[in-house]
Write a protein that holds these residues in place. Structure first.
Motif, PDB file in Angstrom:
ATOM      1  N   ARG A  32       0.859  -2.069  -0.251  1.00  0.00           N
ATOM      2  CA  ARG A  32       0.302  -0.083  -0.226  1.00  0.00           C
ATOM      3  C   ARG A  32       1.022   1.330   0.802  1.00  0.00           C
ATOM      4  NH1 ARG A  32      -5.125  -1.733   4.632  1.00  0.00           N
ATOM      5  NH2 ARG A  32      -5.646  -2.784   3.453  1.00  0.00           N
ATOM      6  N   LEU A  33       2.250   1.409   0.905  1.00  0.00           N
ATOM      7  CA  LEU A  33       2.878   2.176   0.740  1.00  0.00           C
ATOM      8  C   LEU A  33       3.406   2.646  -0.678  1.00  0.00           C
ATOM      9  CD1 LEU A  33       4.492   1.742   4.847  1.00  0.00           C
ATOM     10  CD2 LEU A  33       2.774   3.701   3.829  1.00  0.00           C
ATOM     11  N   LEU A  34       3.707   1.587  -0.738  1.00  0.00           N
ATOM     12  CA  LEU A  34       4.486   2.003  -2.833  1.00  0.00           C
ATOM     13  C   LEU A  34       3.729   3.236  -3.517  1.00  0.00           C
ATOM     14  CD1 LEU A  34       5.320  -1.495  -4.332  1.00  0.00           C
ATOM     15  CD2 LEU A  34       7.249   0.044  -2.826  1.00  0.00           C
ATOM     16  N   GLN A  35       1.732   3.082  -3.260  1.00  0.00           N
ATOM     17  CA  GLN A  35       1.695   3.557  -4.113  1.00  0.00           C
ATOM     18  C   GLN A  35       0.958   4.942  -3.988  1.00  0.00           C
ATOM     19  OE1 GLN A  35       0.627   1.884  -6.668  1.00  0.00           O
ATOM     20  NE2 GLN A  35       1.204  -0.228  -5.626  1.00  0.00           N
ATOM     21  N   ARG A  36       2.011   5.714  -3.086  1.00  0.00           N
ATOM     22  CA  ARG A  36       1.979   6.578  -1.937  1.00  0.00           C
ATOM     23  C   ARG A  36       2.390   7.645  -3.437  1.00  0.00           C
ATOM     24  NH1 ARG A  36       1.903   7.179   3.822  1.00  0.00           N
ATOM     25  NH2 ARG A  36       2.385   9.511   3.487  1.00  0.00           N
ATOM     26  N   GLN A  37       2.646   8.555  -3.668  1.00  0.00           N
ATOM     27  CA  GLN A  37       3.105  10.005  -4.594  1.00  0.00           C
ATOM     28  C   GLN A  37       4.839   9.988  -3.772  1.00  0.00           C
ATOM     29  OE1 GLN A  37       1.579  10.979  -7.161  1.00  0.00           O
ATOM     30  NE2 GLN A  37      -0.254   9.681  -6.440  1.00  0.00           N
ATOM     31  N   GLU A  38       4.737   9.987  -2.752  1.00  0.00           N
ATOM     32  CA  GLU A  38       6.129  10.673  -2.245  1.00  0.00           C
ATOM     33  C   GLU A  38       6.819   9.460  -2.657  1.00  0.00           C
ATOM     34  OE1 GLU A  38       3.972  10.438  -0.457  1.00  0.00           O
ATOM     35  OE2 GLU A  38       2.937  11.900   0.537  1.00  0.00           O
ATOM     36  N   TRP A  39       7.958  10.069  -3.238  1.00  0.00           N
ATOM     37  CA  TRP A  39       9.421   9.054  -3.242  1.00  0.00           C
ATOM     38  C   TRP A  39       9.651   8.309  -1.932  1.00  0.00           C
ATOM     39  CZ3 TRP A  39      10.982   5.064  -5.432  1.00  0.00           C
ATOM     40  CH2 TRP A  39      12.315   4.110  -5.651  1.00  0.00           C
ATOM     41  N   VAL A  40      10.408   8.838  -1.698  1.00  0.00           N
ATOM     42  CA  VAL A  40      10.995   8.803  -0.185  1.00  0.00           C
ATOM     43  C   VAL A  40       9.679   7.544   0.929  1.00  0.00           C
ATOM     44  CG1 VAL A  40      11.963   9.287   1.999  1.00  0.00           C
ATOM     45  CG2 VAL A  40      11.730  10.777   0.163  1.00  0.00           C
ATOM     46  N   ALA A  41       8.970   7.773   0.457  1.00  0.00           N
ATOM     47  CA  ALA A  41       7.961   6.344   0.830  1.00  0.00           C
ATOM     48  C   ALA A  41       8.053   5.485   0.093  1.00  0.00           C
ATOM     49  CB  ALA A  41       6.355   6.859   1.345  1.00  0.00           C
ATOM     50  N   ARG A 104       8.741   3.767 -16.549  1.00  0.00           N
ATOM     51  CA  ARG A 104       8.042   5.204 -15.907  1.00  0.00           C
ATOM     52  C   ARG A 104       8.681   5.570 -14.173  1.00  0.00           C
ATOM     53  NH1 ARG A 104       4.466   2.944 -18.635  1.00  0.00           N
ATOM     54  NH2 ARG A 104       3.338   1.767 -16.528  1.00  0.00           N
ATOM     55  N   PRO A 105       9.814   6.245 -14.096  1.00  0.00           N
ATOM     56  CA  PRO A 105      10.491   6.046 -13.042  1.00  0.00           C
ATOM     57  C   PRO A 105      10.016   7.149 -12.261  1.00  0.00           C
ATOM     58  CG  PRO A 105      12.308   5.787 -14.468  1.00  0.00           C
ATOM     59  CD  PRO A 105      11.188   6.200 -14.989  1.00  0.00           C
ATOM     60  N   SER A 106       9.692   6.954 -10.817  1.00  0.00           N
ATOM     61  CA  SER A 106       8.673   8.462  -9.616  1.00  0.00           C
ATOM     62  C   SER A 106       9.835   9.047  -9.899  1.00  0.00           C
ATOM     63  CB  SER A 106       8.452   7.302  -8.526  1.00  0.00           C
ATOM     64  OG  SER A 106       7.100   6.664  -9.063  1.00  0.00           O
ATOM     65  N   ALA A 107      11.153   8.834  -9.774  1.00  0.00           N
ATOM     66  CA  ALA A 107      12.157   9.745  -9.789  1.00  0.00           C
ATOM     67  C   ALA A 107      13.242   9.337 -10.080  1.00  0.00           C
ATOM     68  CB  ALA A 107      12.484   9.675  -7.670  1.00  0.00           C
ATOM     69  N   VAL A 108      13.753  10.878 -10.846  1.00  0.00           N
ATOM     70  CA  VAL A 108      14.437  10.781 -12.290  1.00  0.00           C
ATOM     71  C   VAL A 108      16.084   9.952 -11.334  1.00  0.00           C
ATOM     72  CG1 VAL A 108      15.518  12.246 -13.571  1.00  0.00           C
ATOM     73  CG2 VAL A 108      12.547  12.231 -13.191  1.00  0.00           C
TER      74      VAL A 108
END
Length: 388
Positions: A32-41, A104-108
């Motif tokens: 579930r936490l993988l679906q958070r918007q923040e890359w750190v999470a 499609r990387p969340s964080a470059v």
């Protein structure tokens, strides 16, 4: 907590309180936490999930043998191995997320290295290799290895090659790698790798592919054509601190010398056209080559000629366009019906467009080929005869 002591991951697998209806397994929480918007999470959840999956106490023999519950034909095998792995569905979801990050990387500059590092751990299990193959992850590896092949990316490159190497232990995975074009990127890694571990894992992956009987005749010529034999000979002259590399090179040298058919010139030509990149090698300029092989262009309804004309239409590489124009001209000269066949396949139209190309060499080769298309056979023979 886990960085200090990775063995603590086992505490996530303690049996939940049966009295609590709200108890969740650890996989669901972190998925579930993988679906958070923040890359750190996402990053922290992914690393924790990796440790939890790797340390799970109830790894099934079925999963370890690559038998998945999602495969309808595996019911009997699952039963004989004691049933499915309780974590299979969660691992599958995690693999899907990792492949999504590769695409499609969340964080470059962060998502891909983390995802590949995690996959290098998870692919130790045969079941995860099956899930990775089924989700289309194998097809991403060749292009990623090619784009990461530099000293600045040595750790990422090592882990990408490690993933490829692990997939070669799966028959269907090795087949998919071969079809996806893994050979040339791996050969190029062995050519330029500065770190021993990178060189060793890339060469080991090539060895595993070469050792598969069902792939040998297809991939061995590709390895030779990519220059692997020369690389092996050169690398044998170096001093290596790892005895395994010395033995690996010796083995590959023997295999490439005695177990590989040398490609014919026309086989090499076909492979070059299929690669989409042409160079001014002797095959393209040798009258002898074209005299000997012009009739072979008739095979499979002029498949190679059609591919050559497709390059004239779609390639954006200047050298490829110039060489392709020249090749079409050579075919016209050396095949009795060359100009008519090229016309029927829209070759005249494609070449004439390139007469207006901004590059002078492409213009020149296009003009020469158009001249060969336009003039009659007897005049063409006189023209080429007087110029030779």
């Amino acid at each position: 907590m886990l960085q200090e002591n990775p063995l603590r991951a086992k505490y996530f697998h303690q049996t939940p309180d049966p009295e609590s209806a709200s108890s969740l397994d650890p996989y669901t929480v972190f998925l579930r936490l993988l679906q958070r918007q923040e890359w750190v999470a996402q990053e922290k959840a992914a690393k924790l999930l990796t440790a939890i999956i790797d340390s799970r106490p109830m790894k099934s023999l079925a999963f370890n043998n690559g038998i998945l519950s999602s495969d309808p034909s595996s019911a009997l095998q699952l039963a004989s191995f004691g049933g499915p792995d309780p974590a299979e569905a969660h691992i599958s979801s995690f693999v899907d997320w990792l492949i999504g990050q590769m695409k499609r990387p969340s964080a470059v500059n962060k998502s891909v290295p983390i995802s590949i590092s995690i996959l290098a751990v998870l692919l130790r299990e045969r079941g995860t290799r099956q899930l990775f193959l089924r989700a289309g992850g194998v097809q991403l590896l060749p292009s990623m290895i090619k784009s990461s092949n530099s000293p600045a990316n040595s750790q990422l490159l090592y882990e990408l090659c490690l993933c490829a190497w692990q997939m070669t232990f799966l028959a269907a995975g090795a087949d998919a790698l071969g079809k996806a074009g893994i050979v040339r990127p791996l050969v190029e890694v062995t050519r330029v790798a500065q770190k021993e571990k990178v060189f060793r894992i890339a060469m080991s992956a090539l060895r595993n592919l070469l050792d598969r009987p069902e792939l040998h005749d297809t991939l061995a010529p590709e390895m030779v054509d990519a220059g692997l034999q020369k690389i092996v000979i050169t690398k044998q002259m170096q001093a290596w601190g790892d005895d395994d590399i010395v033995e690996l090179l010796k083995y590959m040298d023997e295999q490439l010398k005695h177990g590989i058919k040398v490609l014919s010139n026309f086989d090499k030509y076909k492979r070059e056209v299929a690669s989409g990149q042409l160079d001014w090698s002797p095959m393209h300029t040798s009258e002898a080559f074209w005299k000997e092989h012009a009739d072979k262009f008739e095979e499979r309804d002029f498949m190679v000629l059609r591919a050559l004309l497709k390059l004239l239409e779609s390639s954006r590489e200047v050298k490829t366009l110039a060489v392709a124009c020249s090749d079409v001209g050579m075919f016209i000269v050396h095949h009795p019906q060359g100009r008519y066949i090229v016309n029927d396949l829209r070759g005249k139209e494609l070449v004439m467009r390139l007469m207006a190309h901004p590059d002078p060499d492409v213009q020149k080769q296009a003009l020469l080929t158009v001249q060969k298309i336009m003039i009659t056979r007897d005049k063409l023979e006189f023209l080429t005869g007087s110029s030779s």
